[in-house]
Design an enzyme around this catalytic site. Structure first.
Site, PDB file in Angstrom:
ATOM      1  N   ARG A 146      30.107  35.307  29.056  1.00  0.00           N
ATOM      2  CA  ARG A 146      28.973  35.745  29.875  1.00  0.00           C
ATOM      3  C   ARG A 146      28.362  34.574  30.643  1.00  0.00           C
ATOM      4  O   ARG A 146      27.944  34.714  31.795  1.00  0.00           O
ATOM      5  CB  ARG A 146      27.918  36.407  28.984  1.00  0.00           C
ATOM      6  CG  ARG A 146      26.781  37.062  29.758  1.00  0.00           C
ATOM      7  CD  ARG A 146      25.815  37.771  28.837  1.00  0.00           C
ATOM      8  NE  ARG A 146      24.707  38.343  29.588  1.00  0.00           N
ATOM      9  CZ  ARG A 146      23.434  38.300  29.222  1.00  0.00           C
ATOM     10  NH1 ARG A 146      23.098  37.698  28.081  1.00  0.00           N
ATOM     11  NH2 ARG A 146      22.492  38.837  29.961  1.00  0.00           N
ATOM     12  N   HIS A 195      27.660  34.449  34.717  1.00  0.00           N
ATOM     13  CA  HIS A 195      26.337  34.229  35.292  1.00  0.00           C
ATOM     14  C   HIS A 195      26.269  32.932  36.095  1.00  0.00           C
ATOM     15  O   HIS A 195      25.441  32.813  36.994  1.00  0.00           O
ATOM     16  CB  HIS A 195      25.275  34.228  34.186  1.00  0.00           C
ATOM     17  CG  HIS A 195      24.918  35.605  33.724  1.00  0.00           C
ATOM     18  ND1 HIS A 195      23.626  36.060  33.645  1.00  0.00           N
ATOM     19  CD2 HIS A 195      25.702  36.644  33.318  1.00  0.00           C
ATOM     20  CE1 HIS A 195      23.618  37.318  33.209  1.00  0.00           C
ATOM     21  NE2 HIS A 195      24.868  37.683  32.998  1.00  0.00           N
ATOM     22  N   ASN A 229      18.914  36.040  33.005  1.00  0.00           N
ATOM     23  CA  ASN A 229      19.558  34.988  32.218  1.00  0.00           C
ATOM     24  C   ASN A 229      18.855  34.641  30.918  1.00  0.00           C
ATOM     25  O   ASN A 229      19.392  33.865  30.114  1.00  0.00           O
ATOM     26  CB  ASN A 229      19.678  33.709  33.058  1.00  0.00           C
ATOM     27  CG  ASN A 229      20.649  33.861  34.212  1.00  0.00           C
ATOM     28  OD1 ASN A 229      21.588  34.653  34.146  1.00  0.00           O
ATOM     29  ND2 ASN A 229      20.422  33.114  35.283  1.00  0.00           N
ATOM     30  N   HIS A 263      33.046  43.558  28.880  1.00  0.00           N
ATOM     31  CA  HIS A 263      32.108  44.226  27.984  1.00  0.00           C
ATOM     32  C   HIS A 263      32.802  44.805  26.753  1.00  0.00           C
ATOM     33  O   HIS A 263      32.167  45.474  25.941  1.00  0.00           O
ATOM     34  CB  HIS A 263      31.360  45.337  28.721  1.00  0.00           C
ATOM     35  CG  HIS A 263      30.268  44.829  29.598  1.00  0.00           C
ATOM     36  ND1 HIS A 263      29.629  45.617  30.538  1.00  0.00           N
ATOM     37  CD2 HIS A 263      29.690  43.605  29.687  1.00  0.00           C
ATOM     38  CE1 HIS A 263      28.720  44.889  31.173  1.00  0.00           C
ATOM     39  NE2 HIS A 263      28.739  43.663  30.671  1.00  0.00           N
TER      40      HIS A 263
END
Length: 362
Positions: free
Chosen positions: A77, A81, A108, A210
């Site tokens: 992740r 980001h 975040n 995911h």
């Protein structure tokens, strides 16, 4: 001092030429169904300057993820980001004392502290083994994401390296604009990805990340209250309400109800059974533009893995800094000037001379 500087410049030029001559060419990358490396990147970038870099990262994460499987999803992740906002420049790692940093933006704030610590620990290990400011923080994030996928059961893939670290972090507004909210529909997602040159194939494959990790109730509670989203399986909704009984519950649940700690294709099976957690997830199966890919990946894990590898390499090259751009940070959380490293020759100067030397040879 002058002779030391000249020696460093010549060494840098030699290393750059050696790396360039042994790197995977665009034709070879295409034959292996890998995206060609962006200018300044190479599939064998550290072959001469730090040949043990990838084994150091993998060895560290092998032990760390064995102790905490959640770290794999956290590092994956972190890479997403970072790349989606201002490109893959390690800006997500920067702290600030004067204004809110990129990592403090609302999308975040749920990034796991353990992921940032792992990157810092890897920074220290690589510096000890390879020397100061050889491997960039941006490359460490990229390698950590790749290794996390594999250590969680997913595919292994090569990644081009050679990214430099950004000097500044993105604004709060830029973060919000770049990261679509979990309640976005497919149209919004496709428009957001088109801005960074990703398409529907990339959207569906990258969403497969995911298949591991957790989510906070606040990210999907609008699908439960005040009324249940009709695209959500009733049993699944009831299951989620045990964890998120009311609005604003500060609990978490797994992203993939079938195999939450394994990187596989069960995420797409979830979508077929109306058990996708976010609107952004379930929408991939209800939208005609993306449903065929969901169906394909649900029945063919190898097809998912192949597209995921391709899309991850592609994503990992968004707006990378190379050549005279950026720097290689001594500390991942602060730019070198702020870290008090002004006594060292800026990496951009080294590469400027090295690139000039390369042009003369070619």
């Amino acid at each position: 001092m002058a002779s030391r500087t000249a020696g460093m410049l010549l060494l840098a030029a030699a290393l750059l030429l050696a790396a360039g001559s042994s790197s995977l060419t665009a034709v070879e990358a295409a034959a292996a169904r890998l995206p060609p490396p962006a200018k300044g990147l190479s599939y064998e970038y550290y072959k001469k300057s730090c040949p043990q870099a990838e084994s150091i990262v993998f060895g560290f994460l092998q032990n760390a993820i064995r102790k905490d499987i959640g770290l794999a999803a956290a590092l994956l992740r972190l890479h997403f980001h970072d790349c989606f906002v201002q490109g893959c420049d390690g800006s997500i790692l920067l702290d600030s004392t004067s204004e809110k940093s990129e990592k403090e933006a609302p999308p975040n704030v749920t990034l796991r502290p353990s992921a940032f610590k792992a990157i810092d620990d890897l920074r220290d290990l690589l510096e000890k083994e390879c020397g100061r400011r050889v491997v960039s923080c941006a490359d460490i994030v990229t390698l950590a994401a790749r290794d996390s996928v594999h250590l969680a059961g997913g595919p292994w893939y090569d990644v081009p390296l050679g990214r430099h670290d950004g000097l500044t972090f993105a604004s709060q507004a830029a973060v919000r604009d770049a990261l679509p909210s979990p309640d976005s529909n497919v149209t919004v997602l496709l428009k957001a990805l088109a801005k960074i040159k990703l398409d529907a194939n990339d959207l569906v494959a990258l969403s497969g990340a995911h298949t591991v990790g957790i989510a906070h109730c606040s990210s999907f509670e609008e699908r439960l209250f005040p009324e249940q989203d009709p695209t959500m399986n009733k049993w699944f909704a009831g299951h989620l309400k045990l964890t998120c009984p009311v609005l604003n519950t500060i609990n978490t649940t797994v992203n993939d109800i079938r195999t939450p700690d394994t990187f596989d294709n069960k995420y797409y099976v979830d979508l077929q059974n109306q058990q996708g957690l976010f609107t952004t997830d379930q929408g991939l199966y209800t939208d005609a533009r993306t449903k065929p890919l969901v169906t394909k990946f649900a029945v063919d894990e190898s097809a998912f893995f192949e597209q995921f590898k391709y899309s991850m390499i592609k994503m990992g090259q968004i707006e990378v800094l190379t050549g005279v751009q950026g720097q290689i940070r001594k500390h991942c959380s602060v730019p070198n000037t702020a870290a008090g490293n002004g006594d060292e020759m800026p990496w951009s100067v080294v590469e400027t001379v090295a690139e000039a030397a390369e042009s003369l040879v070619l």
